[in-house]
Design a protein around this motif. Sequence first.
Motif, PDB file in Angstrom:
ATOM      1  N   ARG A   7       0.825  -1.210   0.000  1.00  0.00           N
ATOM      2  CA  ARG A   7       0.000   0.000   0.000  1.00  0.00           C
ATOM      3  C   ARG A   7       0.859   1.260   0.000  1.00  0.00           C
ATOM      4  NH1 ARG A   7      -2.920  -3.584   3.207  1.00  0.00           N
ATOM      5  NH2 ARG A   7      -2.015  -2.816   5.153  1.00  0.00           N
ATOM      6  N   ASN A  49       2.409   8.735  10.628  1.00  0.00           N
ATOM      7  CA  ASN A  49       1.712  10.020  10.573  1.00  0.00           C
ATOM      8  C   ASN A  49       2.312  10.938   9.517  1.00  0.00           C
ATOM      9  OD1 ASN A  49      -0.079   9.270  12.595  1.00  0.00           O
ATOM     10  ND2 ASN A  49       1.166  10.154  14.213  1.00  0.00           N
ATOM     11  N   CYS A  52       1.424   9.619   6.011  1.00  0.00           N
ATOM     12  CA  CYS A  52       0.014   9.867   5.695  1.00  0.00           C
ATOM     13  C   CYS A  52      -0.247  11.339   5.403  1.00  0.00           C
ATOM     14  CB  CYS A  52      -0.884   9.373   6.824  1.00  0.00           C
ATOM     15  SG  CYS A  52      -0.932   7.574   6.944  1.00  0.00           S
ATOM     16  N   ASN A  58      -5.232   8.029   4.057  1.00  0.00           N
ATOM     17  CA  ASN A  58      -5.910   7.582   5.259  1.00  0.00           C
ATOM     18  C   ASN A  58      -5.008   6.622   6.039  1.00  0.00           C
ATOM     19  OD1 ASN A  58      -7.568   6.143   7.046  1.00  0.00           O
ATOM     20  ND2 ASN A  58      -9.289   6.098   5.638  1.00  0.00           N
ATOM     21  N   LYS A  59      -4.804   6.904   7.296  1.00  0.00           N
ATOM     22  CA  LYS A  59      -3.933   6.090   8.153  1.00  0.00           C
ATOM     23  C   LYS A  59      -4.438   4.650   8.273  1.00  0.00           C
ATOM     24  CE  LYS A  59      -1.944   6.318  12.794  1.00  0.00           C
ATOM     25  NZ  LYS A  59      -1.890   7.143  14.017  1.00  0.00           N
ATOM     26  N   ASP A  60      -5.741   4.471   8.434  1.00  0.00           N
ATOM     27  CA  ASP A  60      -6.301   3.115   8.549  1.00  0.00           C
ATOM     28  C   ASP A  60      -6.104   2.323   7.263  1.00  0.00           C
ATOM     29  OD1 ASP A  60      -7.098   3.360  11.192  1.00  0.00           O
ATOM     30  OD2 ASP A  60      -9.077   4.122  10.668  1.00  0.00           O
ATOM     31  N   TRP A  61      -6.198   3.015   6.136  1.00  0.00           N
ATOM     32  CA  TRP A  61      -5.961   2.335   4.854  1.00  0.00           C
ATOM     33  C   TRP A  61      -4.506   1.876   4.776  1.00  0.00           C
ATOM     34  CZ3 TRP A  61      -2.579   3.355   0.831  1.00  0.00           C
ATOM     35  CH2 TRP A  61      -2.729   2.549  -0.294  1.00  0.00           C
ATOM     36  N   LEU A  63      -2.274   1.341   7.233  1.00  0.00           N
ATOM     37  CA  LEU A  63      -1.913   0.328   8.227  1.00  0.00           C
ATOM     38  C   LEU A  63      -2.651  -0.995   8.039  1.00  0.00           C
ATOM     39  CD1 LEU A  63      -1.745   2.505  11.465  1.00  0.00           C
ATOM     40  CD2 LEU A  63       0.182   1.504  10.208  1.00  0.00           C
ATOM     41  N   TYR A  64      -3.961  -0.918   7.744  1.00  0.00           N
ATOM     42  CA  TYR A  64      -4.788  -2.123   7.776  1.00  0.00           C
ATOM     43  C   TYR A  64      -5.529  -2.434   6.476  1.00  0.00           C
ATOM     44  CZ  TYR A  64      -4.086  -0.640  12.590  1.00  0.00           C
ATOM     45  OH  TYR A  64      -3.519  -0.199  13.763  1.00  0.00           O
ATOM     46  N   VAL A  66      -8.044  -0.663   5.376  1.00  0.00           N
ATOM     47  CA  VAL A  66      -9.447  -0.389   5.670  1.00  0.00           C
ATOM     48  C   VAL A  66      -9.811   1.005   5.182  1.00  0.00           C
ATOM     49  CG1 VAL A  66     -11.137  -0.111   7.528  1.00  0.00           C
ATOM     50  CG2 VAL A  66      -9.380  -1.880   7.703  1.00  0.00           C
ATOM     51  N   GLY A  67     -10.950   1.124   4.499  1.00  0.00           N
ATOM     52  CA  GLY A  67     -11.430   2.422   4.045  1.00  0.00           C
ATOM     53  C   GLY A  67     -10.791   2.850   2.731  1.00  0.00           C
ATOM     54  N   ASP A  71      -7.316  10.512   2.150  1.00  0.00           N
ATOM     55  CA  ASP A  71      -7.846  11.086   3.384  1.00  0.00           C
ATOM     56  C   ASP A  71      -8.732  12.261   2.999  1.00  0.00           C
ATOM     57  OD1 ASP A  71      -8.402  12.061   5.878  1.00  0.00           O
ATOM     58  OD2 ASP A  71      -6.329  12.329   6.476  1.00  0.00           O
TER      59      ASP A  71
END
Length: 117
Positions: A7, A49, A52, A58-61, A63-64, A66-67, A71
């Motif tokens: 990613r 941080n 991103c 998006n931090k969640d995208w 890292l994981y 997700v989403g 951002d």
Amino acid sequence: MNTLGERLKYARKKGGYTQESLSEAIGISRGVIFNLEKDKTEPQGIVVNAVCQTLKINKDWLLYGVGDMEDKSETSRSAKILAELYDSAKSLSEEEQLFLLDTIKALKFRLGENPKA
């Protein structure tokens, strides 16, 4: 894209950055970016941080997975505007920068906000 490294590499390239230019933009060594993209190390929070914010993702995208990648938060939009202002103003002389700051303060005052001195 199953890993943080995949990613990160995708987002970096989509943002037009090389490993070198991204590392310079956030103040770390190129090796940190390389190792993250190869999933050789776990990222530190401060690096995540900075990545991103720089890539506007998006931090969640990151890292994981997700989403959405981008951002779209209000903070991100504001950060984009401030980054553009900074990019525009950094090449100005100090006198020109102070004039720009005074102009912004005058505008805030005119709009009914009391700028801090």
